[in-house]
Design a protein around this motif. Structure first.
Motif, mmCIF file in Angstrom:
data_model
loop_
_atom_site.group_PDB
_atom_site.id
_atom_site.type_symbol
_atom_site.label_atom_id
_atom_site.label_comp_id
_atom_site.label_asym_id
_atom_site.label_seq_id
_atom_site.Cartn_x
_atom_site.Cartn_y
_atom_site.Cartn_z
ATOM 1 N N GLN A 39 -8.151 -4.280 3.343
ATOM 2 C CA GLN A 39 -7.483 -5.362 2.631
ATOM 3 C C GLN A 39 -6.110 -5.562 3.247
ATOM 4 O O GLN A 39 -5.243 -4.685 3.130
ATOM 5 N N ALA A 40 -5.932 -6.696 3.885
ATOM 6 C CA ALA A 40 -4.636 -7.032 4.462
ATOM 7 C C ALA A 40 -3.680 -7.453 3.353
ATOM 8 O O ALA A 40 -4.125 -7.889 2.283
ATOM 9 N N PRO A 41 -2.389 -7.348 3.581
ATOM 10 C CA PRO A 41 -1.417 -7.727 2.553
ATOM 11 C C PRO A 41 -1.629 -9.156 2.073
ATOM 12 O O PRO A 41 -1.688 -10.087 2.885
ATOM 13 N N GLY A 42 -1.798 -9.335 0.785
ATOM 14 C CA GLY A 42 -1.953 -10.653 0.205
ATOM 15 C C GLY A 42 -3.300 -11.304 0.410
ATOM 16 O O GLY A 42 -3.479 -12.488 0.073
ATOM 17 N N LYS A 43 -4.258 -10.558 0.950
ATOM 18 C CA LYS A 43 -5.578 -11.129 1.227
ATOM 19 C C LYS A 43 -6.668 -10.361 0.504
ATOM 20 O O LYS A 43 -6.422 -9.319 -0.097
ATOM 21 N N GLY A 44 -7.881 -10.872 0.587
ATOM 22 C CA GLY A 44 -9.009 -10.233 -0.076
ATOM 23 C C GLY A 44 -9.591 -9.087 0.733
ATOM 24 O O GLY A 44 -9.142 -8.774 1.827
ATOM 25 N N THR A 91 -3.438 -4.670 10.100
ATOM 26 C CA THR A 91 -2.620 -3.951 9.115
ATOM 27 C C THR A 91 -3.230 -4.119 7.737
ATOM 28 O O THR A 91 -3.689 -5.204 7.382
ATOM 29 N N GLY A 92 -3.250 -3.046 6.975
ATOM 30 C CA GLY A 92 -3.751 -3.149 5.613
ATOM 31 C C GLY A 92 -4.156 -1.808 5.053
ATOM 32 O O GLY A 92 -3.947 -0.763 5.663
ATOM 33 N N LEU A 93 -4.749 -1.885 3.888
ATOM 34 C CA LEU A 93 -5.248 -0.691 3.204
ATOM 35 C C LEU A 93 -6.725 -0.547 3.547
ATOM 36 O O LEU A 93 -7.504 -1.490 3.365
ATOM 37 N N TYR A 94 -7.099 0.622 4.058
ATOM 38 C CA TYR A 94 -8.468 0.870 4.474
ATOM 39 C C TYR A 94 -9.152 1.789 3.464
ATOM 40 O O TYR A 94 -8.653 2.878 3.174
ATOM 41 N N TYR A 95 -10.292 1.328 2.967
ATOM 42 C CA TYR A 95 -11.065 2.071 1.972
ATOM 43 C C TYR A 95 -12.394 2.533 2.554
ATOM 44 O O TYR A 95 -13.011 1.813 3.343
ATOM 45 N N CYS A 96 -12.862 3.693 2.124
ATOM 46 C CA CYS A 96 -14.255 4.040 2.359
ATOM 47 C C CYS A 96 -15.012 3.833 1.046
ATOM 48 O O CYS A 96 -14.430 3.950 -0.043
ATOM 49 N N ALA A 97 -16.272 3.497 1.165
ATOM 50 C CA ALA A 97 -17.086 3.188 -0.009
ATOM 51 C C ALA A 97 -18.517 3.636 0.233
ATOM 52 O O ALA A 97 -18.977 3.685 1.382
ATOM 53 N N LYS A 98 -19.229 3.945 -0.841
ATOM 54 C CA LYS A 98 -20.610 4.397 -0.728
ATOM 55 C C LYS A 98 -21.565 3.396 -1.359
ATOM 56 O O LYS A 98 -21.191 2.644 -2.269
ATOM 57 N N TRP A 112 -15.596 3.726 -4.599
ATOM 58 C CA TRP A 112 -14.581 3.498 -3.573
ATOM 59 C C TRP A 112 -13.542 4.615 -3.606
ATOM 60 O O TRP A 112 -13.244 5.175 -4.651
ATOM 61 N N GLY A 113 -12.948 4.866 -2.451
ATOM 62 C CA GLY A 113 -11.770 5.718 -2.424
ATOM 63 C C GLY A 113 -10.540 4.917 -2.798
ATOM 64 O O GLY A 113 -10.635 3.730 -3.131
ATOM 65 N N ARG A 114 -9.387 5.539 -2.725
ATOM 66 C CA ARG A 114 -8.137 4.870 -3.084
ATOM 67 C C ARG A 114 -7.473 4.211 -1.889
ATOM 68 O O ARG A 114 -6.502 3.462 -2.051
ATOM 69 N N GLY A 115 -7.955 4.484 -0.701
ATOM 70 C CA GLY A 115 -7.449 3.820 0.476
ATOM 71 C C GLY A 115 -6.351 4.576 1.202
ATOM 72 O O GLY A 115 -5.674 5.440 0.636
ATOM 73 N N THR A 116 -6.208 4.236 2.489
ATOM 74 C CA THR A 116 -5.123 4.778 3.300
ATOM 75 C C THR A 116 -4.477 3.612 4.043
ATOM 76 O O THR A 116 -5.173 2.741 4.560
ATOM 77 N N GLN A 117 -3.159 3.596 4.075
ATOM 78 C CA GLN A 117 -2.431 2.463 4.635
ATOM 79 C C GLN A 117 -2.316 2.581 6.151
ATOM 80 O O GLN A 117 -1.933 3.637 6.677
ATOM 81 N N VAL A 118 -2.616 1.481 6.824
ATOM 82 C CA VAL A 118 -2.458 1.401 8.277
ATOM 83 C C VAL A 118 -1.534 0.236 8.587
ATOM 84 O O VAL A 118 -1.728 -0.869 8.069
ATOM 85 N N THR A 119 -0.534 0.486 9.397
ATOM 86 C CA THR A 119 0.384 -0.566 9.821
ATOM 87 C C THR A 119 0.380 -0.634 11.340
ATOM 88 O O THR A 119 0.637 0.366 12.013
ATOM 89 N N VAL A 120 0.058 -1.816 11.854
ATOM 90 C CA VAL A 120 0.045 -2.027 13.292
ATOM 91 C C VAL A 120 1.258 -2.888 13.640
ATOM 92 O O VAL A 120 1.300 -4.079 13.344
ATOM 93 N N SER A 121 2.233 -2.272 14.248
ATOM 94 C CA SER A 121 3.487 -2.970 14.508
ATOM 95 C C SER A 121 4.239 -2.296 15.638
ATOM 96 O O SER A 121 4.171 -1.075 15.796
ATOM 97 N N ALA A 122 4.978 -3.105 16.370
ATOM 98 C CA ALA A 122 5.825 -2.559 17.433
ATOM 99 C C ALA A 122 7.146 -2.084 16.855
ATOM 100 O O ALA A 122 7.947 -1.465 17.535
#
Length: 122
Positions: A39-44, A91-98, A112-122
């Motif tokens: 889930q990207a910031p502000g998106k579905g 960039t966004g919150l990454y979830y695993c789900a079964k 679903w899990g609670r997610g882990t945040q990934v930020t792709v930025s210079a």
């Protein structure tokens, strides 16, 4: 109690690589399909990749095909997602789900899990 705990998120530069992991417990991991959703910031929610229970069938969203690799270890009850050539829009919150079967629709996942945040930025 079913638990899915993601880890491995963090800051990565564009073009860089990062591996996410999901530790599963509380259910019979080897009989379930698993997926990654972001889930990207502000998106579905956006489906990223799925793997069947045995690990032989792998599916990917077109946007990540060739750059991401999903895998699982049915002895350690873990799910991984290795991501190469990362892009800022990932960039966004990454979830695993079964789910009972391989699925790319978010409504098909029963936990679903609670997610882990990934930020792709210079």
């Amino acid at each position: 109690e079913v638990q899915l705990v993601e880890s491995g998120g963090g800051l990565v530069q564009p073009g860089g690589s990062l591996q996410l992991s999901c530790a599963a417990s509380g259910f019979t991991f080897p009989v379930y399909a698993m997926s990654w959703v972001r889930q990207a910031p502000g998106k579905g929610l956006e489906w990223v990749s799925s793997i069947n229970s045995g690990g032989a069938t792998l599916t990917y969203a077109d946007s990540v095909q060739g750059r991401f690799t999903i895998s699982r270890n049915n002895v350690k009850n873990t799910l991984d997602l290795k991501r190469n050539s990362m892009r800022p829009e990932e960039t966004g919150l990454y979830y695993c789900a079964k789910s009972s079967e391989v699925a790319s629709e978010c409504g098909d996942y029963d936990y679903w899990g609670r997610g882990t945040q990934v930020t792709v930025s210079a």
